[in-house]
Design a protein around this motif. Structure first.
Motif, short mmCIF file in Angstrom:
data_model
loop_
_atom_site.label_atom_id
_atom_site.label_comp_id
_atom_site.label_asym_id
_atom_site.label_seq_id
_atom_site.Cartn_x
_atom_site.Cartn_y
_atom_site.Cartn_z
N SER A 156 0.86 -1.19 0.00
CA SER A 156 0.00 0.00 0.00
C SER A 156 0.89 1.24 0.00
O SER A 156 1.61 1.51 0.97
N PRO A 157 0.88 2.01 -1.07
CA PRO A 157 0.13 1.73 -2.30
C PRO A 157 0.78 0.61 -3.11
O PRO A 157 1.93 0.27 -2.87
N PRO A 158 0.08 0.02 -4.12
CA PRO A 158 0.67 -1.02 -4.97
C PRO A 158 1.91 -0.50 -5.69
O PRO A 158 1.99 0.68 -6.05
N GLN A 159 2.86 -1.37 -5.86
CA GLN A 159 4.10 -0.99 -6.53
C GLN A 159 4.08 -1.47 -7.98
O GLN A 159 3.61 -2.57 -8.28
N VAL A 160 4.61 -0.64 -8.85
CA VAL A 160 4.72 -0.98 -10.28
C VAL A 160 6.15 -0.67 -10.73
O VAL A 160 6.67 0.41 -10.42
N TRP A 161 6.76 -1.59 -11.43
CA TRP A 161 8.09 -1.36 -11.98
C TRP A 161 8.26 -2.15 -13.27
O TRP A 161 7.43 -3.00 -13.61
#
Length: 367
Positions: free
Chosen positions: A207-212
């Motif tokens: 939280s928050p979602p991670q994006v990579w």
């Protein structure tokens, strides 16, 4: 001219390919490499460091990365087009005026070429098998230019799945994914010296979602980073491959000036095919020549023919003689002509009688 010479590294320019699905970071990573490459050339004092990056844009990606080039103080020149003919022109201009060429996306040029060909040829039900030969030949003009150009080039291409049929336990064949390839002409992915697959990763448990984004090096001909993965890759991650290049040196991809003209006649007929036909004619002429001088089926005639064959071919076996190549048959034919006709073998085109040399036997009779 000798074909081989002492080996040296003649790969002076980066030839990279980046593929991925929508949002996987192809354009961002290509920009990272392009900016890093120019800065690297500037630091090394290499030619091209003071020239702009050329962006051949098919999907407006250049608008979104322009601020990054501005921040790095690198001029960015853009051409927004999907015409295949512009793809070839872009390489010429980048080679002459730019430091780096970024093509995004190469997939549009291939699909555009195929779609326009189908439209112009009236292929309402799709391309036919015979169409692919022309399309692939045209596309090869680009890939040859890409490999041999004196310019750093990155190809960004959309990814697509490869499929194959596998037989299940129930005996039925099921279509399954077997891999990922660049959406372009089938062999395009073989051309880059380094091929990178970009993939978007997500972790929704945080939280928050991670994006990579993850870069997987599917192919690295230097082997320095082959098979390695990098999260949110930077220029430094690909530097081991770039340092392997002979930057600033002479570039030589593949010599496309050599051809196989020696294998063909002027009319395009394969030489082996013509030589086979000419051998059959030469053998037929030998048979007729022997019949002319030693005709008949008597034992004496047969012996005389055999003697002539042995004189010319060192064998009396006609089956063995048929295995000889055209050069050997031609030499033997000439020897028989000299022996039996008293002149060199000759064939004069019809209507050119003045060039004909009378056989010695006929000359003797006339005297």
């Amino acid at each position: 001219m000798k074909l081989f010479k002492k080996a040296e590294n003649t790969q002076a320019y980066l030839k990279a390919g980046i593929m991925g699905f929508a949002g996987d970071g192809k354009t961002f990573t290509a920009t990272e490499i392009a900016i890093g490459m120019v800065e690297h050339m500037r630091a090394k004092g290499l030619p091209g460091g003071d020239k702009p990056v050329m962006f051949l844009d098919t999907e407006t990606g250049s608008d979104w990365v322009k601020p990054r080039f501005d921040a790095a103080g690198i001029p960015l020149f853009v051409a927004k087009t999907r015409a295949f003919v512009d793809l070839l022109t872009a390489i010429d201009e980048a080679e002459a005026e730019g430091a780096f060429l970024l093509i995004d996306s190469i997939s549009h040029f291939w699909t555009g070429l195929c779609d326009e060909y189908a439209k112009r040829r009236g292929r309402k039900r799709g391309l036919e098998f015979s169409d692919w030969a022309w399309l692939k030949q045209e596309w090869r003009r680009f890939t040859d230019r890409y490999v041999n150009s004196n310019c750093h080039i990155i190809l960004c291409g959309r990814a697509g799945y490869e499929y194959d049929f596998f037989e299940g336990e129930d005996g039925k064949k099921n279509l399954e994914k077997t891999g990922v390839k660049m959406k372009a002409e089938g062999e395009t992915g073989y051309e880059p010296s380094i091929l990178i697959l970009m993939e978007k990763q997500m972790d929704i448990t945080t939280s928050p979602p991670q994006v990579w984004r993850t870069a997987t090096v599917l192919k690295d001909r230097s082997t320095k980073i082959d098979g390695k993965q990098f999260a949110n890759p930077s220029f430094k991650d690909f530097l081991p491959h770039i340092e392997y290049l002979n930057l600033g040196g002479q570039h030589m991809g593949v010599d496309t000036t050599r051809d196989n003209a020696e294998l063909f006649e002027e009319d395009g007929e394969p030489r082996w095919q013509k030589e086979r036909r000419m051998k059959e004619i030469a053998l037929d002429e030998i048979v007729e020549l022997l019949n002319k001088h030693h005709g008949g089926t008597s034992n004496d005639a047969k012996k005389a023919k055999g003697d002539m064959l042995e004189f010319a071919f060192n064998t009396r076996s006609w089956e063995r003689i048929k295995t000889f190549d055209f050069a050997a048959v031609s030499t033997a034919r000439n020897a028989l002509w000299q022996r039996l006709e008293g002149v060199e073998y000759q064939w004069v085109e019809p209507g050119n009688a003045e060039a004909y040399q009378e056989p010695q036997a006929a000359q003797d009779d006339a005297a």
